[in-house]
Design an enzyme around this catalytic site. Sequence first.
Site, PDB file in Angstrom:
ATOM      1  N   GLY A 239       0.819  -1.208   0.000  1.00 44.04           N
ATOM      2  CA  GLY A 239       0.000   0.000   0.000  1.00 44.04           C
ATOM      3  C   GLY A 239       0.846   1.248   0.000  1.00 44.04           C
ATOM      4  O   GLY A 239       2.083   1.184   0.016  1.00 44.04           O
ATOM      5  N   GLY A 241       1.939   5.279   1.393  1.00 44.95           N
ATOM      6  CA  GLY A 241       2.380   5.785   2.685  1.00 44.95           C
ATOM      7  C   GLY A 241       1.244   6.419   3.472  1.00 44.95           C
ATOM      8  O   GLY A 241       1.095   6.178   4.670  1.00 44.95           O
ATOM      9  N   GLU A 284      16.348   6.039   8.728  1.00 48.34           N
ATOM     10  CA  GLU A 284      17.447   6.159   7.751  1.00 48.34           C
ATOM     11  C   GLU A 284      16.906   6.974   6.593  1.00 48.34           C
ATOM     12  O   GLU A 284      16.051   6.496   5.838  1.00 48.34           O
ATOM     13  CB  GLU A 284      17.882   4.774   7.255  1.00 48.34           C
TER      14      GLU A 284
HETATM   15  P1  NAD Z   1       9.497   7.830   0.760  1.00 48.78           P
HETATM   16  O1  NAD Z   1       9.845   8.455   2.054  1.00 48.78           O
HETATM   17  O2  NAD Z   1       8.571   8.551  -0.141  1.00 48.78           O
HETATM   18  O3  NAD Z   1       8.848   6.388   0.983  1.00 48.78           O
HETATM   19  C1  NAD Z   1       9.516   5.405   1.720  1.00 48.78           C
HETATM   20  C2  NAD Z   1       8.480   4.450   2.312  1.00 48.78           C
HETATM   21  O4  NAD Z   1       7.706   5.152   3.265  1.00 48.78           O
HETATM   22  C3  NAD Z   1       7.498   3.888   1.303  1.00 48.78           C
HETATM   23  O5  NAD Z   1       7.244   2.544   1.623  1.00 48.78           O
HETATM   24  C4  NAD Z   1       6.262   4.749   1.530  1.00 48.78           C
HETATM   25  O6  NAD Z   1       5.061   4.114   1.161  1.00 48.78           O
HETATM   26  C5  NAD Z   1       6.324   4.960   3.025  1.00 48.78           C
HETATM   27  N1  NAD Z   1       5.615   6.127   3.540  1.00 48.78           N
HETATM   28  C6  NAD Z   1       5.373   7.303   2.906  1.00 48.78           C
HETATM   29  N2  NAD Z   1       4.677   8.131   3.723  1.00 48.78           N
HETATM   30  C7  NAD Z   1       4.514   7.477   4.896  1.00 48.78           C
HETATM   31  C8  NAD Z   1       3.909   7.816   6.139  1.00 48.78           C
HETATM   32  N3  NAD Z   1       3.330   8.993   6.343  1.00 48.78           N
HETATM   33  N4  NAD Z   1       3.939   6.913   7.136  1.00 48.78           N
HETATM   34  C9  NAD Z   1       4.552   5.718   6.968  1.00 48.78           C
HETATM   35  N5  NAD Z   1       5.124   5.335   5.798  1.00 48.78           N
HETATM   36  C10 NAD Z   1       5.121   6.211   4.776  1.00 48.78           C
HETATM   37  O7  NAD Z   1      10.891   7.530   0.052  1.00 48.78           O
HETATM   38  P2  NAD Z   1      11.115   6.950  -1.400  1.00 48.78           P
HETATM   39  O8  NAD Z   1      10.800   8.011  -2.386  1.00 48.78           O
HETATM   40  O9  NAD Z   1      10.458   5.630  -1.513  1.00 48.78           O
HETATM   41  O10 NAD Z   1      12.694   6.667  -1.376  1.00 48.78           O
HETATM   42  C11 NAD Z   1      13.657   7.616  -1.654  1.00 48.78           C
HETATM   43  C12 NAD Z   1      14.259   8.185  -0.395  1.00 48.78           C
HETATM   44  O11 NAD Z   1      14.773   7.145   0.436  1.00 48.78           O
HETATM   45  C13 NAD Z   1      15.439   9.088  -0.687  1.00 48.78           C
HETATM   46  O12 NAD Z   1      15.335  10.243   0.101  1.00 48.78           O
HETATM   47  C14 NAD Z   1      16.638   8.261  -0.262  1.00 48.78           C
HETATM   48  O13 NAD Z   1      17.776   8.999   0.108  1.00 48.78           O
HETATM   49  C15 NAD Z   1      16.074   7.528   0.891  1.00 48.78           C
HETATM   50  N6  NAD Z   1      16.889   6.362   1.211  1.00 48.78           N
HETATM   51  C16 NAD Z   1      17.625   6.388   2.357  1.00 48.78           C
HETATM   52  C17 NAD Z   1      18.445   5.309   2.674  1.00 48.78           C
HETATM   53  C18 NAD Z   1      19.278   5.302   3.931  1.00 48.78           C
HETATM   54  O14 NAD Z   1      19.742   4.227   4.293  1.00 48.78           O
HETATM   55  N7  NAD Z   1      19.480   6.420   4.605  1.00 48.78           N
HETATM   56  C19 NAD Z   1      18.495   4.204   1.817  1.00 48.78           C
HETATM   57  C20 NAD Z   1      17.719   4.224   0.666  1.00 48.78           C
HETATM   58  C21 NAD Z   1      16.919   5.310   0.374  1.00 48.78           C
END
Ligand code: NAD
Length: 516
Positions: A239, A241, A284
């Site tokens: 699903g 976020g 992270e």
């Molecule tokens: P995102 O934050 O949009 O989504 C990540 C996950 O969070 C998804 O599964 C999404 O459905 C969920 N999500 C979104 N809103 C939420 C909420 N309100 N409550 C709970 N879950 C929610 O990130 P993205 O676009 O999927 O990924 C890219 C980002 O991830 C980049 O900023 C990248 O740097 C970061 N990233 C960080 C690391 C690390 O180890 N620091 C590793 C990989 C990616």
Amino acid sequence: MSSSTSDRRLSELWNCVTLDEASSLINSTSSPFSLQNFVGGQYIAPHDSLTSSSQHITSFEPKTGRPIYTLPCTQPHAVEAAIKAAKAAFPSWSKTARAERSAILWKVSELLQQNREVFAIWESIDQGKTLDRARVEVDRAISNFSYFSTFILHEQTAARMVDGVALTYEHRSPAGVFALISPWNMPLYLLTWKIAPCLAFGCTAVAKPSEVTSMTAFLLGDIFQKAGVPPGVINIIFGDGATTGAALVASPLINGVSFTGGTQTGIAIRRLTAHQIGKHLSLELGGKNPTLVFADSMVPSVRERTIRVAAMAAFENQGEICLCGSRIYVEKSVYNDFVRDFTAYVREKYVLKQTVGAVASLQHCDKIRGYLELAAEQKATFHLGGAPPTLNEDEAQGYWIEPTILTDVAKNSAIQIDEIFGPVVTITPFDNEQEAIQLANDSEYGLAAILLTTDGARMRRVGEQLEAGLVWVNCWLVRELGTPFGGMKNSGTGREGGEHSRDVFTVVRTLHLPAY
Ligand code: NAD
């Protein structure tokens, strides 16, 4: 591989052992595959997770833009059912002997190994990455399970003496039920980086992969069944976020959240859980990492390595790795040489040999193209990129961005400040070491940094001043799974890896025993 699910199409996915077979399978089906949540040890029909039939999300293949599957946008009532399944499984799993937990997780790693190519194929199709890159990440997912399955067999604890008065010792127990949430850039690798330690340390979980890349998480359910993970210990739901993720992290039944994703989502999760003080939070988050190139790293004996490391850090996985070095700073005396050699290398290695995949989604592609338009408007110099790449006919609808190298980008431009998270780098000159450190640290983020120098004293002098959780010197992405992984500043809080993951997934109590 057999499956208890009534959906015979799951076995069709397992039967694809080449990219071509997987591609033909997608083309041969009139309607996209329908992914199902894995709850209580079995796949469940999508309508059990929804309140209306329209609550499906369609996922598209980045390389071609064609729809490949739908996933349920799991509604709060079904999120709660999954959490309850994890909660019901917790008493037994948390008390299961380490040796038994270890054997089950080892079995998971073996099954992943046996199905390595199938996972790599679907990861490549689903995420857009090259098949070679996908294989590397499946290997890492395998190590996640083998590492933590053996880690728990060798745990130690601290004991302290208060002379003549008491012996104290630390006792750890599993922290409870976790929400494990991952992004779309390295789907299997990052989700298993959470699932493996969580289960190893005796917790149970509800895992939610990104809605953009859910395929390999779907296949994982079958692996867990086959490995004998007891029902409810790991539940995988799909699903978005706003609906599914938010309901999951906010639930009072959830004892901890291990989240990897964007900084804004990390902030939202902090807000959602602010009143639940005892909830463990490991966040992270994003990065905008610097690569520092000193003149001594451009002498003939190491020049090739410098260029190769800087290029790999910039363009591996299309720049869609949180650890990518997208801001390159080069000492002025070698600046022109570096720009020339770096551009030639990237053209040869990544563009001509086509070792860069498509970016993950249309939305993300549009975001990156927006930054490229901004670069053109701001009169940046494009040494590479800027134009749509040459595509095969069946790729014309895909989400392709040519590796892009920019110079003459102002320090305060959004291109230098924002995390673009794609195959786009800027190169900027610096005069001296102090300026290099200041430029590197001039960011809200602090995840990683890459330091290219042959001066041993500088490695420490500069490396220890960089505001980054991970500093790589003359290398990049080298990982040992016990090292603390995580960022400073807006790149996150908490560390994961080895005993640091143990801190995330366990609670500590200290016992004081009198000396007499
Ligand atoms: P995102 O934050 O949009 O989504 C990540 C996950 O969070 C998804 O599964 C999404 O459905 C969920 N999500 C979104 N809103 C939420 C909420 N309100 N409550 C709970 N879950 C929610 O990130 P993205 O676009 O999927 O990924 C890219 C980002 O991830 C980049 O900023 C990248 O740097 C970061 N990233 C960080 C690391 C690390 O180890 N620091 C590793 C990989 C990616």
